[in-house]
Enzyme design. Structure first.
Site, PDB file in Angstrom:
ATOM      1  N   LYS A   1     -12.090 -28.552 -19.413  1.00  0.00           N
ATOM      2  CA  LYS A   1     -13.109 -27.597 -19.859  1.00  0.00           C
ATOM      3  C   LYS A   1     -13.531 -26.755 -18.654  1.00  0.00           C
ATOM      4  CE  LYS A   1     -17.272 -27.107 -22.658  1.00  0.00           C
ATOM      5  NZ  LYS A   1     -17.992 -26.208 -21.732  1.00  0.00           N
TER       6      LYS A   1
ATOM      7  N   ASP B   1       0.840  -1.220   0.000  1.00  0.00           N
ATOM      8  CA  ASP B   1       0.000   0.000   0.000  1.00  0.00           C
ATOM      9  C   ASP B   1       0.864   1.255   0.000  1.00  0.00           C
ATOM     10  OD1 ASP B   1      -2.539  -1.469   2.188  1.00  0.00           O
ATOM     11  OD2 ASP B   1      -2.107  -1.704   0.031  1.00  0.00           O
TER      12      ASP B   1
HETATM   13  N1  LIG Z   1     -14.049 -23.866 -21.394  1.00  0.00           N
HETATM   14  C1  LIG Z   1     -12.829 -24.256 -21.833  1.00  0.00           C
HETATM   15  O1  LIG Z   1     -11.946 -24.549 -21.022  1.00  0.00           O
HETATM   16  C2  LIG Z   1     -12.565 -24.301 -23.311  1.00  0.00           C
HETATM   17  C3  LIG Z   1     -13.534 -23.853 -24.209  1.00  0.00           C
HETATM   18  N2  LIG Z   1     -13.292 -23.888 -25.552  1.00  0.00           N
HETATM   19  C4  LIG Z   1     -12.103 -24.365 -25.993  1.00  0.00           C
HETATM   20  O2  LIG Z   1     -11.814 -24.421 -27.323  1.00  0.00           O
HETATM   21  C5  LIG Z   1     -12.830 -24.046 -28.256  1.00  0.00           C
HETATM   22  C6  LIG Z   1     -12.852 -22.579 -28.552  1.00  0.00           C
HETATM   23  C7  LIG Z   1     -13.370 -22.482 -29.971  1.00  0.00           C
HETATM   24  C8  LIG Z   1     -13.180 -23.808 -30.619  1.00  0.00           C
HETATM   25  C9  LIG Z   1     -12.526 -24.713 -29.596  1.00  0.00           C
HETATM   26  N3  LIG Z   1     -11.137 -24.808 -25.165  1.00  0.00           N
HETATM   27  C10 LIG Z   1     -11.332 -24.795 -23.826  1.00  0.00           C
HETATM   28  N4  LIG Z   1     -10.349 -25.244 -22.987  1.00  0.00           N
END
Ligand SMILES: NC(=O)c1cnc(OC2CCCC2)nc1N
Length: 320
Positions: free
Chosen positions: A111, A35
């Site tokens: 994902k 800070d």
């Molecule tokens: N939610 C995720 O972690 C994730 C989503 N999408 C993609 O790739 C898509 C993006 C467009 C075509 C492939 N990768 C990821 N890891």
């Protein structure tokens, strides 16, 4: 030391301390020291506004309260992923790919269950952040995203690049947020994804800074400068973008399914929610060969885990 050098040194020092605190969860200085240095920088910047650097931490604070969300037209369309809910559906994807690519190498990624995000960097400086919207037109959330501590305001290289990823709320910050909301008699969020979405829709950016959102970047939307998806992810890390480290290669269904099963067992121990595994053809020129259907890329599929019953749903199920 001249003022410009003082501002540079303070900015770099504060950015390093913030990275240790927010991303590495391992601060090397006390908050009071941070800070003190922050106030020293803010003072120098107010006396020398022309010397404020693009990577200054003061861009991440300040109570910017927006009146609404501007629309943002994406330069590169955001595609969504085709879903698979069984091994057979993933096998069908693999078979479709093999019709055109003899011996594909896949990369498998977690994902992340968050909110899709697009970041536009010009000369290495974050210019615009936007939501996915309908894939072509999203909402400008640049000021909100500047309050996500792990999003670099300036990349390590002065390049123009558009990157895609996910903004998410780490589970520990989700629990803290809901506890605070219960304290205040406010309705709690159903899950981290809803909390992340609600946070990025906040017009008062101070609220965003407090919530502790984070990101994982996973796709280069502008024309690829790398040959494979794996190299893109490594390049992102070099640029200063956060990339999820749980990624493996696979050359057949057995290896894909082994990873899916491994993730299914360690999913509950992760610091963030995921809802599946994304399998992509690793070679980007092969991705181009495969192309897209009307909605989805033909070179990727998302295996979705069976939805976990929410506590309320479990209670409502007639288990007799
Ligand atoms: N939610 C995720 O972690 C994730 C989503 N999408 C993609 O790739 C898509 C993006 C467009 C075509 C492939 N990768 C990821 N890891």
């Amino acid at each position: 030391m001249n003022v410009e050098l003082q501002i540079k040194t303070l900015t770099e020092q504060l950015n390093q301390y913030a990275k240790e605190y927010y991303t590495l969860d391992n601060p090397s200085v006390e908050d009071a020291e941070y800070d003190r240095l922050y106030r020293e920088l803010a003072k120098l910047e107010s006396e020398n506004p022309n010397l404020i650097r693009a990577d200054s931490p003061t861009h991440r604070t300040g109570d910017v309260v927006l009146s609404g969300f501007e629309k943002y037209t994406h330069e590169y369309q955001l595609y969504s992923l085709q879903d698979a809910f069984s091994r057979e559906e993933v096998e069908a994807f693999d078979a479709r790919v093999r019709k055109e690519i003899a011996a594909p190498e896949y990369i498998c990624e977690l994902k992340i269950d968050g909110l899709s995000l697009s970041l536009v960097y010009v000369n290495g400086v974050l210019q615009t952040a936007a939501t996915r919207g309908d894939g072509s037109i999203g909402e400008n959330i640049t000021e909100q995203v500047k309050r996500i501590k792990d999003v670099p305001l300036v990349l390590s290289e002065p390049i123009d690049i558009v990157v895609r990823g996910e903004a998410y709320l780490p589970r520990k910050n989700f629990q803290k947020l809901n506890a605070a909301r219960e304290e205040e008699g406010l309705p709690s969020f159903a899950n981290p994804r809803n909390a992340a979405a609600g946070t990025l829709r906040q017009l008062d950016t101070k609220v965003v800074a407090k919530r502790g959102l984070a990101t994982f970047l996973y796709q280069e939307a502008s024309p690829a400068t790398n040959a494979t998806q794996a190299e893109v992810l490594t390049y992102f890390e070099k640029l200063g973008l956060v990339v999820n480290d749980q990624r493996v290669f696979a050359t057949n269904m057995t290896e894909i399914w082994d990873f899916i099963q491994k993730v299914a067992t360690m999913r509950d121990d992760l610091a963030y929610d995921i809802d599946g595994v994304v399998i992509k053809v690793n070679d980007l020129s092969q991705q181009d060969e495969l192309g897209f259907t009307v909605k989805f890329p033909k070179w990727a599929i998302a295996y979705k885990f069976p939805a976990e019953l929410a506590e309320t749903e479990i209670l409502s199920v007639d288990w007799t």
